[in-house]
Motif scaffolding. Structure first.
Motif, PDB file in Angstrom:
ATOM      1  N   SER A  59       0.831  -1.209   0.000  1.00  0.00           N
ATOM      2  CA  SER A  59       0.000   0.000   0.000  1.00  0.00           C
ATOM      3  C   SER A  59       0.862   1.253   0.000  1.00  0.00           C
ATOM      4  O   SER A  59       0.585   2.219  -0.728  1.00  0.00           O
ATOM      5  CB  SER A  59      -0.933  -0.002   1.219  1.00  0.00           C
ATOM      6  N   ILE A  60       1.910   1.244   0.825  1.00  0.00           N
ATOM      7  CA  ILE A  60       2.826   2.390   0.859  1.00  0.00           C
ATOM      8  C   ILE A  60       3.529   2.550  -0.487  1.00  0.00           C
ATOM      9  O   ILE A  60       3.657   3.664  -1.015  1.00  0.00           O
ATOM     10  CB  ILE A  60       3.855   2.208   1.993  1.00  0.00           C
ATOM     11  N   ALA A  61       3.968   1.413  -1.056  1.00  0.00           N
ATOM     12  CA  ALA A  61       4.628   1.473  -2.362  1.00  0.00           C
ATOM     13  C   ALA A  61       3.681   2.000  -3.428  1.00  0.00           C
ATOM     14  O   ALA A  61       4.086   2.777  -4.309  1.00  0.00           O
ATOM     15  CB  ALA A  61       5.125   0.078  -2.740  1.00  0.00           C
ATOM     16  N   SER A  62       2.402   1.612  -3.359  1.00  0.00           N
ATOM     17  CA  SER A  62       1.429   2.042  -4.369  1.00  0.00           C
ATOM     18  C   SER A  62       1.238   3.552  -4.374  1.00  0.00           C
ATOM     19  O   SER A  62       1.060   4.158  -5.432  1.00  0.00           O
ATOM     20  CB  SER A  62       0.089   1.340  -4.111  1.00  0.00           C
ATOM     21  N   ILE A  63       1.276   4.156  -3.197  1.00  0.00           N
ATOM     22  CA  ILE A  63       1.071   5.613  -3.102  1.00  0.00           C
ATOM     23  C   ILE A  63       2.193   6.379  -3.803  1.00  0.00           C
ATOM     24  O   ILE A  63       1.975   7.452  -4.366  1.00  0.00           O
ATOM     25  CB  ILE A  63       0.973   6.033  -1.624  1.00  0.00           C
ATOM     26  N   PHE A  64       3.394   5.799  -3.808  1.00  0.00           N
ATOM     27  CA  PHE A  64       4.553   6.519  -4.368  1.00  0.00           C
ATOM     28  C   PHE A  64       4.930   6.026  -5.765  1.00  0.00           C
ATOM     29  O   PHE A  64       6.021   6.309  -6.249  1.00  0.00           O
ATOM     30  CB  PHE A  64       5.744   6.388  -3.421  1.00  0.00           C
ATOM     31  N   ILE A 102      -2.475  15.241  -5.453  1.00  0.00           N
ATOM     32  CA  ILE A 102      -2.319  13.979  -6.186  1.00  0.00           C
ATOM     33  C   ILE A 102      -2.493  12.789  -5.242  1.00  0.00           C
ATOM     34  O   ILE A 102      -3.173  11.803  -5.559  1.00  0.00           O
ATOM     35  CB  ILE A 102      -0.947  13.924  -6.880  1.00  0.00           C
ATOM     36  N   ILE A 103      -1.908  12.885  -4.043  1.00  0.00           N
ATOM     37  CA  ILE A 103      -1.980  11.770  -3.087  1.00  0.00           C
ATOM     38  C   ILE A 103      -3.399  11.579  -2.574  1.00  0.00           C
ATOM     39  O   ILE A 103      -3.916  10.444  -2.561  1.00  0.00           O
ATOM     40  CB  ILE A 103      -1.001  12.013  -1.922  1.00  0.00           C
ATOM     41  N   PHE A 104      -4.056  12.671  -2.179  1.00  0.00           N
ATOM     42  CA  PHE A 104      -5.352  12.539  -1.511  1.00  0.00           C
ATOM     43  C   PHE A 104      -6.537  12.473  -2.479  1.00  0.00           C
ATOM     44  O   PHE A 104      -7.591  11.952  -2.116  1.00  0.00           O
ATOM     45  CB  PHE A 104      -5.556  13.686  -0.521  1.00  0.00           C
ATOM     46  N   LEU A 105      -6.374  12.985  -3.675  1.00  0.00           N
ATOM     47  CA  LEU A 105      -7.473  12.955  -4.630  1.00  0.00           C
ATOM     48  C   LEU A 105      -7.374  11.805  -5.615  1.00  0.00           C
ATOM     49  O   LEU A 105      -8.386  11.425  -6.225  1.00  0.00           O
ATOM     50  CB  LEU A 105      -7.549  14.280  -5.406  1.00  0.00           C
ATOM     51  N   SER A 106      -6.181  11.236  -5.792  1.00  0.00           N
ATOM     52  CA  SER A 106      -6.003  10.192  -6.796  1.00  0.00           C
ATOM     53  C   SER A 106      -5.429   8.889  -6.221  1.00  0.00           C
ATOM     54  O   SER A 106      -6.058   7.838  -6.313  1.00  0.00           O
ATOM     55  CB  SER A 106      -5.092  10.701  -7.921  1.00  0.00           C
ATOM     56  N   ARG A 107      -4.260   8.978  -5.603  1.00  0.00           N
ATOM     57  CA  ARG A 107      -3.568   7.734  -5.251  1.00  0.00           C
ATOM     58  C   ARG A 107      -4.174   7.015  -4.050  1.00  0.00           C
ATOM     59  O   ARG A 107      -4.256   5.781  -4.050  1.00  0.00           O
ATOM     60  CB  ARG A 107      -2.080   8.023  -5.030  1.00  0.00           C
ATOM     61  N   ILE A 108      -4.585   7.739  -3.029  1.00  0.00           N
ATOM     62  CA  ILE A 108      -5.234   7.074  -1.890  1.00  0.00           C
ATOM     63  C   ILE A 108      -6.603   6.515  -2.280  1.00  0.00           C
ATOM     64  O   ILE A 108      -6.912   5.365  -1.943  1.00  0.00           O
ATOM     65  CB  ILE A 108      -5.331   8.026  -0.688  1.00  0.00           C
TER      66      ILE A 108
END
Length: 314
Positions: free
Chosen positions: A14-19, A40-46
Protein backbone atom coordinates in the motif's frame (compact mmCIF):
# COMPACT_ATOMS: atom_id res chain seq x y z
CA UNK A 1 -0.37 -18.16 5.35
CA UNK A 2 -1.12 -16.35 8.60
CA UNK A 3 -3.31 -13.25 8.53
CA UNK A 4 -0.76 -11.09 10.35
CA UNK A 5 1.87 -11.73 7.66
CA UNK A 6 -0.67 -10.88 4.97
CA UNK A 7 -1.49 -7.63 6.75
CA UNK A 8 2.21 -6.67 6.85
CA UNK A 9 2.61 -7.42 3.13
CA UNK A 10 -0.54 -5.44 2.36
CA UNK A 11 0.75 -2.41 4.31
CA UNK A 12 4.11 -2.52 2.49
CA UNK A 13 2.46 -2.75 -0.94
CA UNK A 14 0.00 0.00 0.00
CA UNK A 15 2.83 2.39 0.86
CA UNK A 16 4.63 1.47 -2.36
CA UNK A 17 1.43 2.04 -4.37
CA UNK A 18 1.07 5.61 -3.10
CA UNK A 19 4.55 6.52 -4.37
CA UNK A 20 4.28 4.82 -7.78
CA UNK A 21 2.96 6.95 -10.62
CA UNK A 22 3.75 9.38 -13.41
CA UNK A 23 4.21 12.24 -10.97
CA UNK A 24 7.45 11.47 -9.15
CA UNK A 25 6.79 11.58 -5.41
CA UNK A 26 9.42 9.85 -3.29
CA UNK A 27 9.08 8.66 0.29
CA UNK A 28 11.76 11.15 1.35
CA UNK A 29 9.49 14.01 0.19
CA UNK A 30 6.74 13.09 2.63
CA UNK A 31 7.63 15.86 5.12
CA UNK A 32 7.84 18.69 2.57
CA UNK A 33 5.14 18.04 -0.02
CA UNK A 34 3.87 20.94 -2.08
CA UNK A 35 0.18 21.61 -2.70
CA UNK A 36 0.11 19.80 -6.05
CA UNK A 37 1.68 16.65 -4.60
CA UNK A 38 -0.76 16.64 -1.66
CA UNK A 39 -3.67 16.88 -4.11
CA UNK A 40 -2.32 13.98 -6.19
CA UNK A 41 -1.98 11.77 -3.09
CA UNK A 42 -5.35 12.54 -1.51
CA UNK A 43 -7.47 12.95 -4.63
CA UNK A 44 -6.00 10.19 -6.80
CA UNK A 45 -3.57 7.73 -5.25
CA UNK A 46 -5.23 7.07 -1.89
CA UNK A 47 -8.71 6.65 -3.50
CA UNK A 48 -7.10 4.32 -6.04
CA UNK A 49 -5.41 2.34 -3.27
CA UNK A 50 -8.65 2.00 -1.29
CA UNK A 51 -10.62 0.93 -4.36
CA UNK A 52 -8.04 -1.73 -5.26
CA UNK A 53 -7.96 -3.16 -1.73
CA UNK A 54 -11.76 -3.24 -1.39
CA UNK A 55 -12.32 -4.63 -4.90
CA UNK A 56 -9.64 -7.30 -4.46
CA UNK A 57 -11.03 -8.41 -1.10
CA UNK A 58 -14.64 -8.34 -2.30
CA UNK A 59 -14.13 -10.30 -5.52
CA UNK A 60 -11.97 -12.91 -3.77
CA UNK A 61 -14.55 -13.50 -1.03
CA UNK A 62 -17.26 -13.67 -3.70
CA UNK A 63 -15.34 -16.45 -5.40
CA UNK A 64 -14.90 -18.25 -2.09
CA UNK A 65 -18.66 -18.15 -1.40
CA UNK A 66 -19.46 -19.29 -4.94
CA UNK A 67 -17.07 -22.22 -4.69
CA UNK A 68 -18.50 -23.22 -1.33
CA UNK A 69 -22.12 -23.12 -2.48
CA UNK A 70 -21.43 -25.05 -5.68
CA UNK A 71 -18.79 -27.33 -4.12
CA UNK A 72 -16.57 -26.74 -7.14
CA UNK A 73 -13.09 -25.22 -7.09
CA UNK A 74 -13.48 -23.63 -10.52
CA UNK A 75 -16.69 -21.72 -9.84
CA UNK A 76 -16.40 -17.94 -9.51
CA UNK A 77 -18.24 -14.78 -10.59
CA UNK A 78 -16.21 -14.93 -13.83
CA UNK A 79 -17.07 -18.55 -14.63
CA UNK A 80 -20.71 -18.38 -13.47
CA UNK A 81 -21.92 -15.61 -15.75
CA UNK A 82 -22.23 -13.13 -12.87
CA UNK A 83 -19.79 -10.56 -14.27
CA UNK A 84 -21.26 -10.82 -17.78
CA UNK A 85 -24.77 -10.37 -16.38
CA UNK A 86 -23.67 -7.31 -14.38
CA UNK A 87 -22.17 -5.78 -17.52
CA UNK A 88 -25.39 -6.52 -19.40
CA UNK A 89 -27.30 -4.73 -16.66
CA UNK A 90 -25.09 -1.65 -16.99
CA UNK A 91 -25.72 -1.57 -20.74
CA UNK A 92 -29.49 -1.80 -20.20
CA UNK A 93 -29.34 1.02 -17.65
CA UNK A 94 -27.38 3.22 -20.07
CA UNK A 95 -29.90 2.54 -22.86
CA UNK A 96 -33.08 2.96 -20.80
CA UNK A 97 -31.96 5.39 -18.08
CA UNK A 98 -29.02 7.40 -19.47
CA UNK A 99 -29.54 10.36 -17.13
CA UNK A 100 -29.99 8.40 -13.92
CA UNK A 101 -27.41 8.35 -11.11
CA UNK A 102 -24.65 5.81 -10.66
CA UNK A 103 -26.57 4.26 -7.77
CA UNK A 104 -29.51 3.52 -10.08
CA UNK A 105 -27.21 1.95 -12.67
CA UNK A 106 -25.59 -0.14 -9.93
CA UNK A 107 -28.98 -1.40 -8.72
CA UNK A 108 -30.00 -2.39 -12.26
CA UNK A 109 -26.64 -4.10 -12.72
CA UNK A 110 -27.17 -5.92 -9.41
CA UNK A 111 -30.60 -7.18 -10.50
CA UNK A 112 -29.16 -8.55 -13.75
CA UNK A 113 -26.15 -10.08 -11.96
CA UNK A 114 -28.47 -11.70 -9.44
CA UNK A 115 -30.70 -13.06 -12.19
CA UNK A 116 -27.75 -14.42 -14.18
CA UNK A 117 -26.31 -16.13 -11.09
CA UNK A 118 -29.66 -17.72 -10.21
CA UNK A 119 -29.95 -19.00 -13.78
CA UNK A 120 -26.51 -20.57 -13.40
CA UNK A 121 -27.52 -22.19 -10.09
CA UNK A 122 -30.73 -23.56 -11.64
CA UNK A 123 -28.85 -24.96 -14.64
CA UNK A 124 -26.37 -26.48 -12.21
CA UNK A 125 -29.13 -28.43 -10.48
CA UNK A 126 -30.02 -30.09 -13.79
CA UNK A 127 -26.47 -31.04 -14.79
CA UNK A 128 -26.00 -34.76 -14.19
CA UNK A 129 -22.19 -34.92 -14.36
CA UNK A 130 -20.95 -32.34 -11.86
CA UNK A 131 -17.21 -32.83 -12.16
CA UNK A 132 -14.57 -30.14 -11.76
CA UNK A 133 -14.58 -29.08 -15.42
CA UNK A 134 -18.23 -29.34 -16.50
CA UNK A 135 -19.58 -26.79 -14.00
CA UNK A 136 -17.30 -23.88 -14.99
CA UNK A 137 -17.80 -24.76 -18.67
CA UNK A 138 -21.55 -24.41 -18.20
CA UNK A 139 -20.99 -21.03 -16.53
CA UNK A 140 -18.62 -19.86 -19.26
CA UNK A 141 -21.11 -20.86 -21.97
CA UNK A 142 -23.90 -19.01 -20.14
CA UNK A 143 -21.64 -15.98 -19.79
CA UNK A 144 -20.79 -16.05 -23.51
CA UNK A 145 -24.49 -16.14 -24.44
CA UNK A 146 -25.15 -13.11 -22.21
CA UNK A 147 -22.04 -11.39 -23.57
CA UNK A 148 -23.25 -11.96 -27.15
CA UNK A 149 -26.58 -10.30 -26.33
CA UNK A 150 -24.71 -7.41 -24.69
CA UNK A 151 -22.47 -6.94 -27.74
CA UNK A 152 -25.45 -7.04 -30.12
CA UNK A 153 -27.35 -4.37 -28.18
CA UNK A 154 -24.22 -2.25 -27.80
CA UNK A 155 -23.67 -2.38 -31.57
CA UNK A 156 -27.34 -1.64 -32.20
CA UNK A 157 -27.31 1.47 -29.99
CA UNK A 158 -23.78 2.60 -30.90
CA UNK A 159 -22.35 1.86 -27.44
CA UNK A 160 -19.47 -0.44 -28.41
CA UNK A 161 -16.92 2.01 -27.06
CA UNK A 162 -18.65 2.01 -23.66
CA UNK A 163 -18.70 -1.79 -23.62
CA UNK A 164 -14.99 -1.92 -24.47
CA UNK A 165 -14.21 0.34 -21.51
CA UNK A 166 -16.05 -2.08 -19.19
CA UNK A 167 -14.36 -5.13 -20.72
CA UNK A 168 -10.96 -4.40 -19.19
CA UNK A 169 -10.69 -3.45 -15.53
CA UNK A 170 -9.00 -0.10 -15.07
CA UNK A 171 -8.21 1.85 -11.91
CA UNK A 172 -6.43 4.73 -13.66
CA UNK A 173 -9.60 6.86 -13.69
CA UNK A 174 -10.38 6.29 -10.01
CA UNK A 175 -10.46 9.59 -8.13
CA UNK A 176 -12.17 11.04 -5.09
CA UNK A 177 -15.93 10.98 -5.67
CA UNK A 178 -15.80 8.07 -8.15
CA UNK A 179 -15.09 5.05 -5.98
CA UNK A 180 -17.22 5.44 -2.83
CA UNK A 181 -19.73 2.82 -4.02
CA UNK A 182 -17.11 0.20 -3.17
CA UNK A 183 -17.65 0.91 0.53
CA UNK A 184 -20.91 -1.05 0.24
CA UNK A 185 -18.72 -4.17 -0.07
CA UNK A 186 -17.45 -3.79 3.51
CA UNK A 187 -20.71 -4.63 5.35
CA UNK A 188 -21.26 -7.42 2.82
CA UNK A 189 -17.93 -8.97 3.86
CA UNK A 190 -19.02 -8.80 7.51
CA UNK A 191 -22.34 -10.48 6.67
CA UNK A 192 -20.43 -13.17 4.76
CA UNK A 193 -18.28 -13.80 7.83
CA UNK A 194 -21.32 -14.02 10.12
CA UNK A 195 -22.97 -16.57 7.82
CA UNK A 196 -19.77 -18.41 6.88
CA UNK A 197 -20.60 -21.56 8.86
CA UNK A 198 -24.06 -21.68 7.29
CA UNK A 199 -22.54 -21.31 3.82
CA UNK A 200 -20.32 -24.29 4.62
CA UNK A 201 -23.32 -26.40 5.63
CA UNK A 202 -25.32 -25.28 2.58
CA UNK A 203 -22.45 -26.40 0.37
CA UNK A 204 -22.95 -29.97 1.60
CA UNK A 205 -26.26 -30.23 -0.24
CA UNK A 206 -29.92 -29.31 0.20
CA UNK A 207 -31.08 -32.53 1.88
CA UNK A 208 -28.17 -32.60 4.34
CA UNK A 209 -28.65 -28.91 5.23
CA UNK A 210 -32.39 -29.25 5.81
CA UNK A 211 -31.81 -32.29 8.04
CA UNK A 212 -29.53 -30.12 10.19
CA UNK A 213 -32.29 -27.50 10.52
CA UNK A 214 -30.75 -24.95 8.12
CA UNK A 215 -32.97 -22.69 6.03
CA UNK A 216 -31.20 -23.82 2.86
CA UNK A 217 -33.03 -21.59 0.38
CA UNK A 218 -32.48 -18.42 2.44
CA UNK A 219 -28.75 -19.10 2.96
CA UNK A 220 -28.14 -19.85 -0.73
CA UNK A 221 -30.09 -16.77 -1.80
CA UNK A 222 -28.11 -14.64 0.65
CA UNK A 223 -24.80 -16.00 -0.63
CA UNK A 224 -25.77 -15.45 -4.27
CA UNK A 225 -27.00 -11.93 -3.45
CA UNK A 226 -23.68 -11.04 -1.80
CA UNK A 227 -21.76 -12.33 -4.83
CA UNK A 228 -24.02 -10.48 -7.28
CA UNK A 229 -23.95 -7.16 -5.41
CA UNK A 230 -20.16 -7.13 -4.94
CA UNK A 231 -19.65 -8.09 -8.60
CA UNK A 232 -21.96 -5.33 -9.87
CA UNK A 233 -20.27 -2.74 -7.64
CA UNK A 234 -16.80 -3.69 -8.89
CA UNK A 235 -17.88 -3.78 -12.55
CA UNK A 236 -19.55 -0.37 -12.46
CA UNK A 237 -16.63 1.18 -10.53
CA UNK A 238 -13.52 -0.41 -12.04
CA UNK A 239 -14.65 -2.75 -14.81
CA UNK A 240 -14.25 -6.48 -15.37
CA UNK A 241 -11.40 -8.16 -13.45
CA UNK A 242 -11.02 -11.80 -14.55
CA UNK A 243 -9.78 -14.81 -12.55
CA UNK A 244 -9.50 -12.96 -9.23
CA UNK A 245 -12.40 -14.78 -7.58
CA UNK A 246 -11.16 -18.05 -9.01
CA UNK A 247 -7.47 -18.30 -8.20
CA UNK A 248 -7.24 -16.51 -4.83
CA UNK A 249 -9.62 -18.86 -2.92
CA UNK A 250 -7.87 -21.87 -4.47
CA UNK A 251 -4.43 -20.68 -3.38
CA UNK A 252 -5.64 -19.96 0.16
CA UNK A 253 -7.39 -23.33 0.45
CA UNK A 254 -4.17 -25.11 -0.60
CA UNK A 255 -2.59 -23.88 2.66
CA UNK A 256 -5.54 -23.52 5.04
CA UNK A 257 -7.98 -26.23 3.96
CA UNK A 258 -11.69 -25.86 3.23
CA UNK A 259 -13.08 -24.15 6.35
CA UNK A 260 -14.86 -21.06 4.97
CA UNK A 261 -14.92 -19.20 8.29
CA UNK A 262 -11.19 -19.76 8.74
CA UNK A 263 -10.39 -18.86 5.14
CA UNK A 264 -12.56 -15.77 4.69
CA UNK A 265 -10.27 -13.05 6.04
CA UNK A 266 -7.03 -14.57 4.66
CA UNK A 267 -8.80 -14.78 1.29
CA UNK A 268 -9.83 -11.12 1.55
CA UNK A 269 -6.31 -9.98 2.48
CA UNK A 270 -4.61 -12.14 -0.14
CA UNK A 271 -7.06 -10.97 -2.82
CA UNK A 272 -6.24 -7.34 -1.97
CA UNK A 273 -2.50 -8.13 -2.03
CA UNK A 274 -2.72 -9.93 -5.37
CA UNK A 275 -4.71 -7.16 -7.07
CA UNK A 276 -2.49 -4.45 -5.58
CA UNK A 277 0.68 -6.22 -6.75
CA UNK A 278 -0.80 -6.56 -10.25
CA UNK A 279 -1.72 -2.86 -10.25
CA UNK A 280 1.81 -1.81 -9.28
CA UNK A 281 3.20 -4.10 -11.98
CA UNK A 282 0.80 -2.58 -14.52
CA UNK A 283 2.15 0.88 -13.73
CA UNK A 284 5.80 -0.15 -13.96
CA UNK A 285 6.01 -2.41 -17.05
CA UNK A 286 5.75 0.40 -19.64
CA UNK A 287 6.28 3.37 -17.31
CA UNK A 288 5.24 6.21 -17.58
CA UNK A 289 2.30 4.58 -19.38
CA UNK A 290 0.01 2.03 -17.79
CA UNK A 291 -1.37 -1.39 -18.71
CA UNK A 292 -4.98 -2.22 -17.91
CA UNK A 293 -5.25 -4.07 -14.59
CA UNK A 294 -7.72 -6.45 -16.25
CA UNK A 295 -5.05 -7.47 -18.76
CA UNK A 296 -2.38 -7.97 -16.10
CA UNK A 297 -4.65 -10.03 -13.83
CA UNK A 298 -5.92 -11.98 -16.85
CA UNK A 299 -2.42 -12.96 -18.05
CA UNK A 300 -1.10 -13.89 -14.60
CA UNK A 301 -4.40 -15.50 -13.63
CA UNK A 302 -4.53 -17.66 -16.76
CA UNK A 303 -1.16 -19.22 -15.92
CA UNK A 304 -2.20 -19.84 -12.32
CA UNK A 305 -5.53 -21.28 -13.50
CA UNK A 306 -3.69 -23.63 -15.86
CA UNK A 307 -1.45 -24.74 -12.99
CA UNK A 308 -4.47 -25.38 -10.74
CA UNK A 309 -6.16 -27.34 -13.52
CA UNK A 310 -3.09 -29.54 -14.06
CA UNK A 311 -2.62 -29.99 -10.33
CA UNK A 312 -6.28 -30.97 -9.93
CA UNK A 313 -5.98 -33.80 -12.46
CA UNK A 314 -2.67 -35.25 -11.28
Amino acid sequence: MKAKYLVVILIILSIASIFVGVKDISFSDIYHLNYEEIEIIFLSRIPRLISIVVAGAGMSVSGLIMQQLTQNRFASPTTAGTIDSARFGILVSVILFPTESTITKMLISFIFALGGTFIFMEVLKRVKFKNAVIIPLVGIMLGNVIDSITTFLAYRYDLMQNISSWLQGNFSMIMKGRYELLYISLPLLIIAFLYSNKFTIAGMGEDFSINLGLNYEFVVNLGVSIVALISSIVVITAGRIPFLGLIVPNIVSMYLGDNLRKNLWPTAFFGAIFLLACDILSRLIIYPYEISIGLTVGVIGSFIFLYLLIRRHK
